[in-house]
Design a protein around this motif. Structure first.
Motif, PDB file in Angstrom:
ATOM      1  N   VAL A  73       0.848  -1.186   0.000  1.00 24.90           N
ATOM      2  CA  VAL A  73       0.000   0.000   0.000  1.00 24.90           C
ATOM      3  C   VAL A  73       0.883   1.235   0.000  1.00 24.90           C
ATOM      4  N   LEU A  74       0.497   2.219  -0.803  1.00 24.64           N
ATOM      5  CA  LEU A  74       1.210   3.491  -0.857  1.00 24.64           C
ATOM      6  C   LEU A  74       0.456   4.485   0.016  1.00 24.64           C
ATOM      7  N   LEU A  75       1.150   5.085   0.976  1.00 28.97           N
ATOM      8  CA  LEU A  75       0.536   6.014   1.916  1.00 28.97           C
ATOM      9  C   LEU A  75       0.970   7.438   1.588  1.00 28.97           C
ATOM     10  N   ILE A  76       0.001   8.320   1.399  1.00 28.19           N
ATOM     11  CA  ILE A  76       0.287   9.711   1.045  1.00 28.19           C
ATOM     12  C   ILE A  76      -0.489  10.612   2.000  1.00 28.19           C
ATOM     13  N   GLY A  77       0.229  11.390   2.787  1.00 27.65           N
ATOM     14  CA  GLY A  77      -0.429  12.256   3.750  1.00 27.65           C
ATOM     15  C   GLY A  77       0.510  13.314   4.276  1.00 27.65           C
ATOM     16  N   ALA A  78      -0.040  14.228   5.088  1.00 23.30           N
ATOM     17  CA  ALA A  78       0.751  15.334   5.617  1.00 23.30           C
ATOM     18  C   ALA A  78       1.271  15.064   7.022  1.00 23.30           C
ATOM     19  N   LEU A 101       1.384   8.530   9.545  1.00 33.44           N
ATOM     20  CA  LEU A 101       1.776   7.645   8.450  1.00 33.44           C
ATOM     21  C   LEU A 101       2.754   6.573   8.934  1.00 33.44           C
ATOM     22  N   ALA A 102       3.708   6.972   9.769  1.00 31.30           N
ATOM     23  CA  ALA A 102       4.687   6.012  10.271  1.00 31.30           C
ATOM     24  C   ALA A 102       4.017   4.950  11.135  1.00 31.30           C
ATOM     25  N   LYS A 103       3.083   5.363  11.992  1.00 30.40           N
ATOM     26  CA  LYS A 103       2.358   4.393  12.828  1.00 30.40           C
ATOM     27  C   LYS A 103       1.484   3.482  11.973  1.00 30.40           C
ATOM     28  N   LEU A 104       0.859   4.064  10.945  1.00 33.73           N
ATOM     29  CA  LEU A 104       0.011   3.268  10.056  1.00 33.73           C
ATOM     30  C   LEU A 104       0.844   2.251   9.293  1.00 33.73           C
ATOM     31  N   ALA A 105       1.990   2.676   8.766  1.00 30.96           N
ATOM     32  CA  ALA A 105       2.861   1.756   8.035  1.00 30.96           C
ATOM     33  C   ALA A 105       3.321   0.620   8.934  1.00 30.96           C
ATOM     34  N   PHE A 107      -4.946   8.050   0.881  1.00 33.18           N
ATOM     35  CA  PHE A 107      -4.713   9.486   1.003  1.00 33.18           C
ATOM     36  C   PHE A 107      -5.147   9.979   2.383  1.00 33.18           C
ATOM     37  N   GLY A 108      -4.332  10.824   2.984  1.00 36.34           N
ATOM     38  CA  GLY A 108      -4.732  11.498   4.209  1.00 36.34           C
ATOM     39  C   GLY A 108      -5.706  12.614   3.911  1.00 36.34           C
ATOM     40  N   ARG A 109      -6.372  13.105   4.949  1.00 37.91           N
ATOM     41  CA  ARG A 109      -7.408  14.119   4.739  1.00 37.91           C
ATOM     42  C   ARG A 109      -6.840  15.443   4.241  1.00 37.91           C
ATOM     43  N   ALA A 110      -5.551  15.699   4.523  1.00 38.20           N
ATOM     44  CA  ALA A 110      -4.954  16.982   4.136  1.00 38.20           C
ATOM     45  C   ALA A 110      -4.497  17.023   2.687  1.00 38.20           C
ATOM     46  N   ILE A 111      -4.548  15.889   1.985  1.00 32.67           N
ATOM     47  CA  ILE A 111      -4.101  15.852   0.586  1.00 32.67           C
ATOM     48  C   ILE A 111      -5.183  16.458  -0.306  1.00 32.67           C
ATOM     49  N   GLY A 160       2.628  -4.848   3.163  1.00 37.90           N
ATOM     50  CA  GLY A 160       3.716  -3.908   2.956  1.00 37.90           C
ATOM     51  C   GLY A 160       3.189  -2.498   2.795  1.00 37.90           C
ATOM     52  N   ALA A 161       3.951  -1.511   3.263  1.00 38.88           N
ATOM     53  CA  ALA A 161       3.508  -0.121   3.173  1.00 38.88           C
ATOM     54  C   ALA A 161       4.699   0.785   2.936  1.00 38.88           C
ATOM     55  N   ASP A 162       4.520   1.757   2.043  1.00 37.58           N
ATOM     56  CA  ASP A 162       5.534   2.759   1.755  1.00 37.58           C
ATOM     57  C   ASP A 162       4.914   4.139   1.863  1.00 37.58           C
ATOM     58  N   ILE A 163       5.703   5.099   2.318  1.00 39.22           N
ATOM     59  CA  ILE A 163       5.240   6.471   2.481  1.00 39.22           C
ATOM     60  C   ILE A 163       5.895   7.351   1.415  1.00 39.22           C
TER      61      ILE A 163
END
Length: 340
Positions: A162-167, A172-176, A208-212, A185-188
């Motif tokens: 999963v690709l994680l994109i957020g502010a 993001l680190a805790k989610l990964a 996507f995070g809410r701030a994107i 697997g997870a990448d930021i």
């Protein structure tokens, strides 16, 4: 041995992983389920949390060996011609318990019979047999074609990255870390512009995070579309790690809609509406953010529901303010924001 013919097929399935309300982790597993008479065989075994031996995350040699065994080309792994049909999703230890059955040839046909719950090398059918299931007689050509097709599929393995994109980097680190702990697997990243298609192809979902912004989201979608890659897109509901994990689990579910147990969740006016297609255990967890953006989690229901639609009253304190409900069975997860 006489038995009416049953149809045999295979379909992708999932054992839903997740971060539970008590802090425990549940491993994510992708596997291929057995479809007997157009219905997952697993659904006939009460509410069993198990996976077939045709798991997508095992090495190719092991996967091939399991297929050959089901085709009768190698000796049965257990005494008496017995094969594991469903086993523990966390490990491969027979001591955890497994559903086994005798698989035998009768002319060109294949027969599955004497289903039982087994925890040792031998089994007592009188005490531990599934007396209402089987025997099933499968036409040889249909049976072999379904299993042989697995050995020909180059793309059978699920894309479990999963690709994680957020502010919010900390979230993001805790989610990964949470995703990796359950086998995903997870990448930021901040964007995917210029990333080679071969690298993008390894992802099954983008969160996507809410701030994107919508512009940033559109750019990511264009990158994947331009590379000819289909992925699931997740719009994060809130910076709550277990909630985001549940959203991603749902996005990664590749099982056919017609073969899922949990098919509907609505959350409004202090109630949850749940629909299941067969009797199963359902757990509902409420998450909310208070005025200081602190996370609160509460398990609001845990019980076995019969097939059909159900309305479940929720604890008013658990769903006040900005809140969300996660419905979970062993095989799937649904997430909804509480409507007001």
């Amino acid at each position: 041995m006489s038995a009416a013919y049953a149809t045999f097929g295979l379909a992708p399935a999932m054992r839903a992983g997740g971060v539970l309300a008590n802090g425990d982790f549940q491993l994510h597993r992708d596997f291929v389920d057995f479809i007997v008479d157009s219905r997952p065989l697993l659904f006939q075994l009460s509410d069993l949390d198990a996976v077939s031996p045709l798991a997508s995350d095992v090495p190719p040699a092991i996967f091939t060996a399991q297929v050959r065994s089901l085709l009768g080309e190698t000796d049965a792994p257990l005494p008496g011609g017995r094969h594991v049909i469903y086993g523990c999703p966390e490990c491969e230890d027979l001591a955890c318990g497994a559903v086994t059955a005798v698989i035998e040839r009768d002319g060109d046909d294949f027969i599955w019979r004497d289903f039982a719950w087994q925890t040792e090398e031998t089994v007592d059918l009188r005490l531990n047999g599934y007396h209402g299931i089987g025997p099933f007689r499968f036409q040889g050509a249909e049976y072999r074609a379904a299993l042989d097709s697995l050995l020909q599929e180059e793309t059978r393995r699920a894309r479990r990255r999963v690709l994680l994109i957020g502010a919010r980097v900390a979230v993001l680190a805790k989610l990964a870390a949470a995703l990796r702990s359950i086998g995903i697997g997870a990448d930021i990243t901040h964007g995917v512009g210029g990333v080679p298609a071969d690298e993008l192809r390894g992802y099954g979902a983008v969160a996507f995070g809410r701030a994107i912004s919508e512009e940033e989201r559109a750019a990511v979608r264009r990158s994947f579309a331009g590379a000819g890659i289909e992925v699931a897109y997740v719009d994060g509901l809130a910076p709550i790690v277990p909630l985001l994990v549940a959203q991603i689990e749902h996005a990664l579910d590749r099982s056919p809609l017609a073969q899922r147990r949990l098919i509907r969740l609505v959350a409004a006016d202090g109630e949850a509406g749940v629909e299941v297609t067969s009797p199963c255990r359902v757990r509902l967890t409420a998450y909310r953010l208070d005025r200081l953006y602190r996370t609160h989690a509460q398990e609001v229901f845990d019980g076995v529901l019969e097939a059909g639609r159900h309305r479940i009253a929720l604890d008013a304190k658990a769903v006040k303010g900005e809140s969300f409900v996660v419905a979970r069975t062993s095989g799937s997860v649904l997430v909804e924001a509480m409507a007001r």
